[in-house]
Design a protein around this motif. Sequence first.
Motif, PDB file in Angstrom:
ATOM      1  N   PRO A 144      -4.459   0.545  -5.288  1.00 18.43           N
ATOM      2  CA  PRO A 144      -4.574   1.909  -5.512  1.00 18.43           C
ATOM      3  C   PRO A 144      -3.584   2.615  -6.305  1.00 18.43           C
ATOM      4  O   PRO A 144      -2.594   2.053  -6.663  1.00 18.43           O
ATOM      5  CB  PRO A 144      -4.374   2.075  -3.966  1.00 18.43           C
ATOM      6  CG  PRO A 144      -3.477   1.110  -3.462  1.00 18.43           C
ATOM      7  CD  PRO A 144      -3.757  -0.237  -4.036  1.00 18.43           C
ATOM      8  N   VAL A 169     -11.178   4.055   6.919  1.00  9.90           N
ATOM      9  CA  VAL A 169     -10.927   3.840   5.519  1.00  9.90           C
ATOM     10  C   VAL A 169     -11.476   2.597   4.980  1.00  9.90           C
ATOM     11  O   VAL A 169     -11.931   2.280   3.799  1.00  9.90           O
ATOM     12  CB  VAL A 169      -9.605   4.093   5.048  1.00  9.90           C
ATOM     13  CG1 VAL A 169      -8.672   3.177   5.530  1.00  9.90           C
ATOM     14  CG2 VAL A 169      -9.624   4.723   3.602  1.00  9.90           C
ATOM     15  N   ASN A 222      -6.615   7.064   6.609  1.00  6.68           N
ATOM     16  CA  ASN A 222      -6.723   6.965   5.122  1.00  6.68           C
ATOM     17  C   ASN A 222      -5.521   6.381   4.400  1.00  6.68           C
ATOM     18  O   ASN A 222      -5.588   5.431   3.561  1.00  6.68           O
ATOM     19  CB  ASN A 222      -6.966   8.326   4.313  1.00  6.68           C
ATOM     20  CG  ASN A 222      -8.195   9.022   4.703  1.00  6.68           C
ATOM     21  OD1 ASN A 222      -9.164   8.181   5.242  1.00  6.68           O
ATOM     22  ND2 ASN A 222      -8.332  10.212   4.399  1.00  6.68           N
ATOM     23  N   ASP A 275      -3.407  11.738  -2.648  1.00  7.08           N
ATOM     24  CA  ASP A 275      -4.901  11.929  -2.713  1.00  7.08           C
ATOM     25  C   ASP A 275      -5.660  11.003  -1.733  1.00  7.08           C
ATOM     26  O   ASP A 275      -6.443  11.479  -1.269  1.00  7.08           O
ATOM     27  CB  ASP A 275      -5.063  11.658  -4.265  1.00  7.08           C
ATOM     28  CG  ASP A 275      -4.705  12.732  -4.997  1.00  7.08           C
ATOM     29  OD1 ASP A 275      -5.077  13.859  -5.037  1.00  7.08           O
ATOM     30  OD2 ASP A 275      -3.738  12.481  -5.825  1.00  7.08           O
ATOM     31  N   ILE A 276      -5.177   9.651  -1.586  1.00  7.78           N
ATOM     32  CA  ILE A 276      -5.880   8.669  -0.902  1.00  7.78           C
ATOM     33  C   ILE A 276      -5.834   9.204   0.612  1.00  7.78           C
ATOM     34  O   ILE A 276      -6.687   9.252   1.500  1.00  7.78           O
ATOM     35  CB  ILE A 276      -5.426   7.343  -1.217  1.00  7.78           C
ATOM     36  CG1 ILE A 276      -5.660   6.865  -2.543  1.00  7.78           C
ATOM     37  CG2 ILE A 276      -6.081   6.348  -0.199  1.00  7.78           C
ATOM     38  CD1 ILE A 276      -5.148   5.498  -2.889  1.00  7.78           C
ATOM     39  N   CYS A 290     -14.713   0.248  -2.563  1.00  7.87           N
ATOM     40  CA  CYS A 290     -13.690   0.828  -3.438  1.00  7.87           C
ATOM     41  C   CYS A 290     -14.504   0.932  -4.802  1.00  7.87           C
ATOM     42  O   CYS A 290     -15.738   0.204  -5.043  1.00  7.87           O
ATOM     43  CB  CYS A 290     -12.801  -0.413  -3.629  1.00  7.87           C
ATOM     44  SG  CYS A 290     -11.448  -0.777  -2.539  1.00  7.87           S
ATOM     45  N   THR A 306     -10.328   5.656  -3.403  1.00  6.85           N
ATOM     46  CA  THR A 306      -9.925   4.094  -3.271  1.00  6.85           C
ATOM     47  C   THR A 306     -10.385   3.334  -4.262  1.00  6.85           C
ATOM     48  O   THR A 306     -11.578   3.211  -4.475  1.00  6.85           O
ATOM     49  CB  THR A 306     -10.303   3.648  -1.704  1.00  6.85           C
ATOM     50  OG1 THR A 306     -11.685   3.534  -1.545  1.00  6.85           O
ATOM     51  CG2 THR A 306      -9.660   4.376  -0.672  1.00  6.85           C
ATOM     52  N   GLU A 344      -1.097   8.342  -4.058  1.00  8.64           N
ATOM     53  CA  GLU A 344      -1.353   7.873  -2.622  1.00  8.64           C
ATOM     54  C   GLU A 344      -1.682   9.161  -1.850  1.00  8.64           C
ATOM     55  O   GLU A 344      -2.204   8.916  -0.685  1.00  8.64           O
ATOM     56  CB  GLU A 344      -0.295   6.994  -2.144  1.00  8.64           C
ATOM     57  CG  GLU A 344       1.045   7.639  -2.334  1.00  8.64           C
ATOM     58  CD  GLU A 344       2.278   6.794  -1.835  1.00  8.64           C
ATOM     59  OE1 GLU A 344       2.126   5.675  -1.965  1.00  8.64           O
ATOM     60  OE2 GLU A 344       3.400   7.326  -1.631  1.00  8.64           O
ATOM     61  N   CYS A 393      -3.429   2.099   1.337  1.00  7.63           N
ATOM     62  CA  CYS A 393      -2.138   1.831   0.473  1.00  7.63           C
ATOM     63  C   CYS A 393      -1.361   0.877   1.184  1.00  7.63           C
ATOM     64  O   CYS A 393      -0.667   0.130   0.367  1.00  7.63           O
ATOM     65  CB  CYS A 393      -1.678   3.262   0.118  1.00  7.63           C
ATOM     66  SG  CYS A 393      -2.510   4.195  -0.903  1.00  7.63           S
TER      67      CYS A 393
END
Length: 451
Positions: free
Chosen positions: A287, A328, A205, A274-275, A333, A283, A272, A209
């Motif tokens: 981001p 990911v 994940n 949370d991503i 998105c 996403t 980031e 980013c």
Amino acid sequence: MTRDLLVRGGTVVTPHGRFEGDVAVRDGRIAAFGRDLGSDAATPVLDARGLVLLPGIIDPHSHLWEAGFVSGPDFTDSTASAAAGGITTIIEMPLTVPEVLDETVLKEKAALGERTSHVDFALYGGVSPDRLHDLDGMWAAGAAAFKIFTCDTGCAMKGVIDDADLVDAMTRIARLGGLACFHAENDELLVANRRRLAAQERRDNAAFCDWHSETAELEAINRILFYAGRLGTRVHIVHVTSPEGVRLVERARGEGVRATAETCPHYLYLTEDDIAARGAWVTCAPPMRGPAAMAGMRARLDDGTIATIGSDHGPVDPELKLRASNDVFAGQCGMPANETMVPLMLNLAAEGFVSLERLAALMAEAPARLYGLYPRKGAIAIGSDGDFTLVDPGERWTIRQAELIGACGWTPFEGVPVTGKVKATVVRGRVVARDGRVTGEPGAAYVPRLS
């Protein structure tokens, strides 16, 4: 005197102050405001006692997208969720099928929207390097702005990646007096980052980013601002993720560049981290950045350096998110966001990050002015459209998908406690939603640019 609607007894909040009183709408436009306005028995009355009446909220960053990303081939679903969330006008992006790249498609999309939208709307024209000759026709048809991606979109509407194409596009838009709105990421850096991550066999994940790095965003913003200064183009950088991006825009403004910045609620609530934890469900491109960036963006809401707030609404079908369970990069998105934008911003007001007056500027007057819709939209003034967002700024509740109506069936803000709730949405004197539910059939107005 018969009026379409009398909104009785609310606290009217504009960017310029507030007052207790009534607002009357006749033939869809504001006819009077003040204390204890009279009305006849035929005039519908909306009781706003105990509520705040804001100028109708404008969402300047909406993606309806096409069937396949979410159910439905028209405006119905996403404008229903917009209405439920307190939005009275959307400005719709060009990435639909077909993409809006010429005057004919823009007019066809406007006609579709007038039949199937629950709220009023304006339209972007798309910019593709091989279609620059079509910009004039879209502008003449009332396009509010032009959308430019400085990276590959993955769609038929290719990004304006080459600098020569970018200068050509910005020169043409400057000649029209138009507004160029930018998705700012450096395509070459994105390609190189993705290649490096593939070589490292990174699919986790957090790799997302690293792919859409802040450096790629900031370089593109800097380049856009340089060209804007040289060419005289009005530019608006959408979905700015960090204080560093806002500072670049402010510095350019100080040097005479006609530039403004937008941010979105997800950059004010998510990071980031949370991503890394939730993957494709949160996403978007570009981001969210780190916690310090989120705190910095919150701190800048009330100082005038951020011009507008947009939802970047993108209602992705859950199946397209689930593809990313082991990779990911396989997830689509985008996030549904228009139904929760106003409550999330009201919550930041309740927490002291921004005043209600400033929210009225960020979410109504400023986008209306920027996109050429003012004073028809974005104002509580005699002759302006009777658009209002009525809210209870003190009501505490928790965002739950079970209470939302968007067809994609999920929200990235599940379980977030907020203070501030939308109670009614009024478009040209017609109540289109109450307590989170639409109250009538679709049928709205295309709002061409006024200036």
